[in-house]
Scaffold this active site. Structure first.
Site, PDB file in Angstrom:
ATOM      1  N   SER A   7     -33.337 -24.249 110.413  1.00 35.78           N
ATOM      2  CA  SER A   7     -32.445 -23.721 109.236  1.00 35.78           C
ATOM      3  C   SER A   7     -33.350 -22.922 108.342  1.00 35.78           C
ATOM      4  O   SER A   7     -34.308 -23.093 107.925  1.00 35.78           O
ATOM      5  CB  SER A   7     -32.273 -25.189 108.281  1.00 35.78           C
ATOM      6  OG  SER A   7     -31.767 -24.791 107.234  1.00 35.78           O
ATOM      7  N   HIS A  32     -29.259 -21.670 112.046  1.00 34.28           N
ATOM      8  CA  HIS A  32     -28.440 -22.680 111.139  1.00 34.28           C
ATOM      9  C   HIS A  32     -28.696 -21.941 109.519  1.00 34.28           C
ATOM     10  O   HIS A  32     -29.589 -21.973 109.053  1.00 34.28           O
ATOM     11  CB  HIS A  32     -29.106 -23.966 111.054  1.00 34.28           C
ATOM     12  CG  HIS A  32     -28.340 -24.930 110.350  1.00 34.28           C
ATOM     13  ND1 HIS A  32     -27.243 -25.664 110.714  1.00 34.28           N
ATOM     14  CD2 HIS A  32     -28.468 -25.324 108.960  1.00 34.28           C
ATOM     15  CE1 HIS A  32     -26.852 -26.383 109.804  1.00 34.28           C
ATOM     16  NE2 HIS A  32     -27.585 -26.257 108.738  1.00 34.28           N
ATOM     17  N   ASP A  34     -27.423 -22.178 105.475  1.00 33.42           N
ATOM     18  CA  ASP A  34     -26.903 -22.872 104.805  1.00 33.42           C
ATOM     19  C   ASP A  34     -26.326 -22.172 103.613  1.00 33.42           C
ATOM     20  O   ASP A  34     -27.037 -21.561 102.585  1.00 33.42           O
ATOM     21  CB  ASP A  34     -28.000 -24.122 104.354  1.00 33.42           C
ATOM     22  CG  ASP A  34     -28.277 -25.128 105.471  1.00 33.42           C
ATOM     23  OD1 ASP A  34     -27.270 -25.850 105.739  1.00 33.42           O
ATOM     24  OD2 ASP A  34     -29.575 -24.970 105.923  1.00 33.42           O
ATOM     25  N   MET A  36     -24.429 -22.766  99.866  1.00 32.91           N
ATOM     26  CA  MET A  36     -24.365 -23.490  98.935  1.00 32.91           C
ATOM     27  C   MET A  36     -23.674 -22.942  97.664  1.00 32.91           C
ATOM     28  O   MET A  36     -24.093 -21.865  97.244  1.00 32.91           O
ATOM     29  CB  MET A  36     -25.619 -24.327  98.601  1.00 32.91           C
ATOM     30  CG  MET A  36     -26.341 -24.754  99.668  1.00 32.91           C
ATOM     31  SD  MET A  36     -27.690 -25.881  99.062  1.00 32.91           S
ATOM     32  CE  MET A  36     -28.244 -26.301 100.700  1.00 32.91           C
ATOM     33  N   HIS A  65     -23.269 -23.527 107.883  1.00 38.36           N
ATOM     34  CA  HIS A  65     -22.799 -24.761 107.304  1.00 38.36           C
ATOM     35  C   HIS A  65     -22.489 -24.418 105.825  1.00 38.36           C
ATOM     36  O   HIS A  65     -23.260 -24.105 104.879  1.00 38.36           O
ATOM     37  CB  HIS A  65     -24.159 -25.616 107.235  1.00 38.36           C
ATOM     38  CG  HIS A  65     -24.032 -26.795 106.611  1.00 38.36           C
ATOM     39  ND1 HIS A  65     -25.175 -27.627 106.492  1.00 38.36           N
ATOM     40  CD2 HIS A  65     -23.028 -27.766 106.275  1.00 38.36           C
ATOM     41  CE1 HIS A  65     -24.902 -28.823 105.937  1.00 38.36           C
ATOM     42  NE2 HIS A  65     -23.412 -28.762 105.816  1.00 38.36           N
ATOM     43  N   MET A 136     -24.879 -35.439 108.121  1.00 36.66           N
ATOM     44  CA  MET A 136     -25.819 -35.014 107.178  1.00 36.66           C
ATOM     45  C   MET A 136     -26.834 -36.473 107.188  1.00 36.66           C
ATOM     46  O   MET A 136     -26.263 -37.343 106.738  1.00 36.66           O
ATOM     47  CB  MET A 136     -25.464 -34.779 105.794  1.00 36.66           C
ATOM     48  CG  MET A 136     -24.765 -33.575 105.407  1.00 36.66           C
ATOM     49  SD  MET A 136     -25.618 -32.133 105.784  1.00 36.66           S
ATOM     50  CE  MET A 136     -27.339 -32.594 104.603  1.00 36.66           C
ATOM     51  N   ASP A 174     -28.557 -32.886 110.333  1.00 34.30           N
ATOM     52  CA  ASP A 174     -29.229 -32.110 109.609  1.00 34.30           C
ATOM     53  C   ASP A 174     -29.693 -32.727 108.128  1.00 34.30           C
ATOM     54  O   ASP A 174     -29.038 -33.526 107.683  1.00 34.30           O
ATOM     55  CB  ASP A 174     -27.859 -31.139 109.145  1.00 34.30           C
ATOM     56  CG  ASP A 174     -28.220 -30.040 108.195  1.00 34.30           C
ATOM     57  OD1 ASP A 174     -29.625 -29.788 107.963  1.00 34.30           O
ATOM     58  OD2 ASP A 174     -27.488 -29.403 107.584  1.00 34.30           O
TER      59      ASP A 174
HETATM   60  C1  DX5 Z   1     -29.589 -29.403 103.365  1.00 36.89           C
HETATM   61  C2  DX5 Z   1     -29.488 -28.414 104.626  1.00 36.89           C
HETATM   62  C3  DX5 Z   1     -30.257 -28.302 105.688  1.00 36.89           C
HETATM   63  C4  DX5 Z   1     -31.620 -28.211 105.159  1.00 36.89           C
HETATM   64  C5  DX5 Z   1     -32.384 -28.993 106.119  1.00 36.89           C
HETATM   65  O1  DX5 Z   1     -28.482 -29.417 102.545  1.00 36.89           O
HETATM   66  O2  DX5 Z   1     -27.822 -28.490 105.034  1.00 36.89           O
HETATM   67  O3  DX5 Z   1     -30.028 -27.481 106.681  1.00 36.89           O
HETATM   68  O4  DX5 Z   1     -31.993 -26.890 105.428  1.00 36.89           O
HETATM   69  O5  DX5 Z   1     -33.702 -28.971 105.821  1.00 36.89           O
HETATM   70  P1  DX5 Z   1     -34.916 -29.978 106.348  1.00 36.89           P
HETATM   71  O6  DX5 Z   1     -35.055 -29.860 107.866  1.00 36.89           O
HETATM   72  O7  DX5 Z   1     -36.281 -29.409 105.753  1.00 36.89           O
HETATM   73  O8  DX5 Z   1     -34.604 -31.384 106.055  1.00 36.89           O
HETATM   74 ZN    ZN Z   2     -27.480 -27.550 106.857  1.00 36.03          ZN
END
Ligand code: DX5
Ligand code: ZN
Length: 216
Positions: A7, A32, A34, A36, A65, A136, A174
């Site tokens: 990620s 991956h 992310d 937001m 994502h 999640m 994730d």
């Molecule tokens: C959190 C994200 C994840 C995040 C995971 O909302 O969707 O993809 O990057 O990070 P780690 O592996 O550090 O928990």
């Molecule tokens: Zn994610």
């Protein structure tokens, strides 16, 4: 063998090119990414513009994502940016079936993500329509959080649903994935391990990816 998806939330954005190169040279399968919006989740990250740049650095699968409200407004933008898999949150979609069809009609694989409180049974009527279920294992919004143990029960229940229907849907986990808990996650029935901090904060990220990859 696990599918490994580092990620980029935990990457160094001042040397993004170097981190892309590292993941490209590693045994990782998916990038991956992310997204937001500060509304669906408390944090804000990046959008299609950054993904377009990252896309140019790799031929690996770009797994996007979306942690945003009204994802349907941006599905085309993420297709243009180069997403291969586009995952929306069930909790953000009033018309989930329509959103899944929209993603697939543009030639992307469709994923649906579930927050920790959402039961896997909520996907019963659309499971055969989707390519990936992202469970999640932390509350979405930030990297580096602790894995929620009940996730293992959710994985096992979802895997039973998938196997009973003879589907090829992948289960992606994730949040809080580590070298220590990854074997239990795979044993419970998951196919894809997302790892942010575990990869990017390790001494030898390529070796960490190789170790995650070896888990069966
Ligand atoms: C959190 C994200 C994840 C995040 C995971 O909302 O969707 O993809 O990057 O990070 P780690 O592996 O550090 O928990
Ligand atoms: Zn994610």
């Amino acid at each position: 063998m696990a599918i490994v998806a580092p990620s980029f939330l935990s990457a160094n954005f001042l040397s993004l090119e170097a981190d892309c190169k590292m993941v490209n040279e590693s045994e990782a399968d998916w990038f991956h990414l992310d997204v937001m919006d500060g509304r669906f989740v408390p944090n804000i990250t990046f959008g299609p513009m950054i993904i377009e740049f990252i896309r140019k650095t790799t031929t690996k699968v770009c797994d996007v994502h979306l942690m945003i409200v009204k994802p349907e407004k941006y599905v085309e933008d993420f297709k243009k940016a180069g997403a291969d898999i586009l995952t929306v949150h069930l909790e953000a979609c009033t018309h989930l079936h329509r959103n899944i069809e929209q993603i697939k009609s543009l030639g992307m694989q469709a994923g649906v993500a579930l927050n920790p409180h959402t039961p896997v049974e909520a996907l019963k009527e659309v499971l055969h329509d989707i390519d990936v279920v992202l469970i999640m294992s932390v509350n979405p919004g930030f990297g580096g959080q602790k894995f929620i143990p009940n996730t293992l029960n959710k994985i096992a229940a979802l895997r039973r649903m998938i196997d009973e229907k003879g589907l090829a849907t992948k289960i992606e986990i994730d949040g809080g994935v580590t070298l220590q808990n990854a074997p239990d996650i795979i044993k419970a029935g998951a196919h894809v391990l997302v790892a942010g901090n575990t990869v990017f904060r390790s001494k030898d990220p390529k070796d960490t990816i190789a170790q995650l990859k070896k888990i069966v």
